[in-house]
Design a protein around this motif. Sequence first.
Motif, PDB file in Angstrom:
ATOM      1  N   VAL A 666       0.718  -1.277  -0.018  1.00  0.00           N
ATOM      2  CA  VAL A 666      -0.133  -0.045   0.041  1.00  0.00           C
ATOM      3  C   VAL A 666       0.917   1.068   0.023  1.00  0.00           C
ATOM      4  N   SER A 667       0.428   2.190  -0.905  1.00  0.00           N
ATOM      5  CA  SER A 667       1.368   3.506  -0.885  1.00  0.00           C
ATOM      6  C   SER A 667      -0.012   4.759  -0.312  1.00  0.00           C
ATOM      7  N   PHE A 668       0.435   5.488   0.578  1.00  0.00           N
ATOM      8  CA  PHE A 668      -0.620   6.533   0.746  1.00  0.00           C
ATOM      9  C   PHE A 668       0.166   7.759   1.424  1.00  0.00           C
ATOM     10  N   GLY A 711       8.331  -4.905   4.321  1.00  0.00           N
ATOM     11  CA  GLY A 711       8.857  -3.781   3.511  1.00  0.00           C
ATOM     12  C   GLY A 711       8.209  -2.619   3.323  1.00  0.00           C
ATOM     13  N   GLY A 712       9.116  -1.557   2.702  1.00  0.00           N
ATOM     14  CA  GLY A 712       8.401  -0.568   2.173  1.00  0.00           C
ATOM     15  C   GLY A 712       9.075   0.742   2.820  1.00  0.00           C
ATOM     16  N   ALA A 713       8.666   1.855   2.742  1.00  0.00           N
ATOM     17  CA  ALA A 713       8.959   3.121   3.241  1.00  0.00           C
ATOM     18  C   ALA A 713       7.973   3.778   4.098  1.00  0.00           C
ATOM     19  N   LEU A 714       8.317   4.425   5.295  1.00  0.00           N
ATOM     20  CA  LEU A 714       7.356   5.277   5.932  1.00  0.00           C
ATOM     21  C   LEU A 714       8.073   6.367   6.379  1.00  0.00           C
ATOM     22  N   ASP A 715       7.515   7.718   6.194  1.00  0.00           N
ATOM     23  CA  ASP A 715       7.758   9.017   6.655  1.00  0.00           C
ATOM     24  C   ASP A 715       6.810   9.535   7.582  1.00  0.00           C
ATOM     25  N   ALA A 725       8.688  17.267  14.748  1.00  0.00           N
ATOM     26  CA  ALA A 725       9.339  15.718  14.800  1.00  0.00           C
ATOM     27  C   ALA A 725       9.357  15.056  13.174  1.00  0.00           C
ATOM     28  N   ARG A 726      10.385  14.582  13.182  1.00  0.00           N
ATOM     29  CA  ARG A 726      10.618  13.839  11.848  1.00  0.00           C
ATOM     30  C   ARG A 726      11.200  12.455  11.786  1.00  0.00           C
ATOM     31  N   LEU A 727      10.619  11.369  11.427  1.00  0.00           N
ATOM     32  CA  LEU A 727      10.983  10.049  11.320  1.00  0.00           C
ATOM     33  C   LEU A 727      10.952   9.506  10.102  1.00  0.00           C
ATOM     34  N   ALA A 728      11.868   8.700   9.749  1.00  0.00           N
ATOM     35  CA  ALA A 728      11.826   8.054   8.478  1.00  0.00           C
ATOM     36  C   ALA A 728      12.317   6.657   8.717  1.00  0.00           C
ATOM     37  N   PHE A 729      11.430   5.540   8.120  1.00  0.00           N
ATOM     38  CA  PHE A 729      11.881   4.071   8.066  1.00  0.00           C
ATOM     39  C   PHE A 729      11.731   3.535   6.896  1.00  0.00           C
ATOM     40  N   ALA A 730      12.773   2.535   6.718  1.00  0.00           N
ATOM     41  CA  ALA A 730      12.649   1.620   5.240  1.00  0.00           C
ATOM     42  C   ALA A 730      12.809   0.238   5.811  1.00  0.00           C
TER      43      ALA A 730
END
Length: 875
Positions: A666-668, A711-715, A725-730
């Motif tokens: 899913v992309s959103f 998997g995927g990417a989440l910002d 606040a800024r958090l980024a995960f892959a």
Amino acid sequence: MSDPSMTPAPRRPFFRGWRKLAALLLGALLILSVCLPWIAGALAPGFVERAFAERFEGRLSVGAVHLSWFGAQSLEDLRLSDPQGAEVARLDVQLPSLGQLARGGGRALGTIAVQLQAALVADDAGISNLERALAPRKARPPPANSESSGSSTATPGAEPEVELVLTSPLCSWSDVRTRASGKPFEVHDLRVRVALHPGQPAQLEARARIAGAQEGELELDAQVDGLRTQAAPGFTKARAKGKVRGFSSAMLDALAQQHGALEQVLGPSFDLSFELGELGPRSGTLSCALQSERTHLVVEGRVQDGLLRLAEQRGFALELGEPRAFVEHYLASFLPPATQLVWSDVVAPWKLECAVLELPLPSAPPANAAELSALLAGLRVDASLSIPGPIGLENELTRGVHLHPALSGLACRIRSGEHTPLVAEADARLIAGETGKLHAELRSSAPWGALARGEIPVLDGRVAAMGISNATLDAVLGREGFLAEGFGRSLDLTLDFAGASLAGGTIDATLHSANIDLGVHARVEDGNLVGVGDHGLELHFAPPTGWIERQTGPFLPQGLALSLSTPVLGIIAQDYSLPLRAADLDACLAQTQAHVNLDLPGCALALPDGRVFELGISLVRVTLGKGGRCALRDEFGLVRPGPAACVLTGDVANLGDLARGSVPPVSFDLSLSRLPTKSLEPWIASGGRAQALLGELVDLKLRGEQLDLRGGALDLLLHAPKLDARLAFAGEKGTWRSSGGEADRIALTLEPADLARELGPYLPPGTQLALDPKSTQLELSLHEFSLVLPADPGQLADPVALLAAVRAKLGVALPGCSFTNALTKEAGITPALVGAHAEAELADGGVLGVVFDAGIGGAGAARVHASCAAARSSP
């Protein structure tokens, strides 16, 4: 004196030895070929017995096998026994010699004589000893290249030449009924002769005496001219006459391996008579009559000029004993789990009558679909089927609500003529809580070509089901109260189609009940159902109070509930295209396209503490594209306690993954602006302090790219008056990591009052704190982070196991502060904490390590370093 040159050379000993050896081998080969039948005859019984034992539960024993090149051959004393060893049947077979069979090339078989004795017995459950003996032991795969393996020496198209004579002094049948009467059913002195000789009429003769509850007989005489069994089967003319009186239906059922279904249709016994008078493709007569306790059949007709017509007086009439076992076997795979058919206590026959039948007879069977279509185009028929019923369904739900859903009084009629369309009509009553009715009418001008190809023909017609009980549908679907409570007690359904097939036509459908109205307007284009106009599919649904909460409750966190404050929910689908030829749900989703608008006014979210958040959702747009792609866009506002604005866009890569039981990527993008901080309280549980720490309103942006559990990417971006606040995960293959560096951080600006309120409970009484004006921010930085998700998603519910899978390095920068109390004032000092910094690490083995570094100012200057490590036993 002789010439020395004329003296013959002496023979070499090698050639003299070779000729002796060749003669010896040739003699041995001749002896072996002569003795081969005796050798094979001795080995054959064991081979046959082992082969039978591998395939069936019973046992076949072979007394003796006599093979011969020139004399008669025989298989003697073949005995079939059930798994318990009781004898079922005994057989002796006489065959022509091997030489005669070889000269016939597999076609001229000569005379085969078979003598049979059988004692068939059914136990109290109705299972016969023949069924037990022939029960398959295990499934055997078909031999490789079975179509091409082996070859026949018979000439292609050549007709066999054989004469088969079967005799049986006694065949008996015993079951519960015959044992109660003390008299088994028996067939005495059976003699059957079948003779096939090329150029001569085929002959069939059968005679037997029948003894049982009543005396009977079996007689059959038939001659068939021009019989063809190879290439294109057929015949030119047949003459036959036969009758069977008092034959046991149970015995016929056992021989046909129908497990009681045939006996159920016919009853205990039946009589049969028939006659064919010079019957052929161009002329002749036929008649047949079958009479039993439950089934009656009459057929009378004639063939004239290649056209089969039923007689005007009797024609075709069938009263069929209710075929319960056949219907249950056919419908078993279509019924929900633990659901069974329920029949009336009284057996009511099904009636099929054919008032008119005219069918052209071809000189040879149709070779392709075109020939079959041309043949059926000349069909003229008027037939009616009546099924009195009732036939019902029963499962745990129907028993719980005392429902007996049933179909009763089904009547069907089919009419067709050479120059008139095919018309089919059906009417039935629906019985279950509500009394409904079903009516269907179908018409097709030229159906035969499509039917011959196995396709659906072009149809016009209407199907209407009125008064369908929703409680009945709930019972069938296994959804207790779902439809009956949500849609109302009953619903009406109509379906109209014009020129409809998989290639074209139009379809209109309506569904109406107390709480729902659905309309579908579509056309068929190249195997796809395509919506017509701006309202190709339109749904209006007004669910009763509390119904939405009960349906959505299992999918929401505990204590939360979703409801609709206004009564109507609407769905409009435009430009949709649904595949009609899709083989399964996965293929259907992959080929579906649509633009769907969902109208969800007055949607509200109720919190456990009784507060209600009203969401000003006006329209949700969903787009389905090829390949199972699904795109979503929604804009709404938080009406109360708002105001807040939200924009949500989403993209599901392949909905077909859902059909296969997996979660699709899913992309959103989710954007929340001006969200009241106190609305976050149910999720962060700060005890009401969130608004004071962060500010009144929060902006949130959350973005996911090809996101699933593996998997995927989440910002995440979060902004408030006192917070950034800024958090980024892959993630990849179930392992999630942070981006690292300064980008992943949380900065919180503290007010003196906030600091005093948070730390006050931990300070000595009378102590006051003051922030350093140059350092008022608390910063949390994420240097390293990794999380290995378990293969089983169910383990995510265990917080201890989940925390143990985390590896992280955190940095915390604390703001400078000073504190005073009575003691510090008396001593004339102002202790202060400056440059405070802490490092925390979550390491392997569930260990938490902390390093604290701070400078302490006041009366003197000092630095303090402290560290600790502890095992994580709880989150």
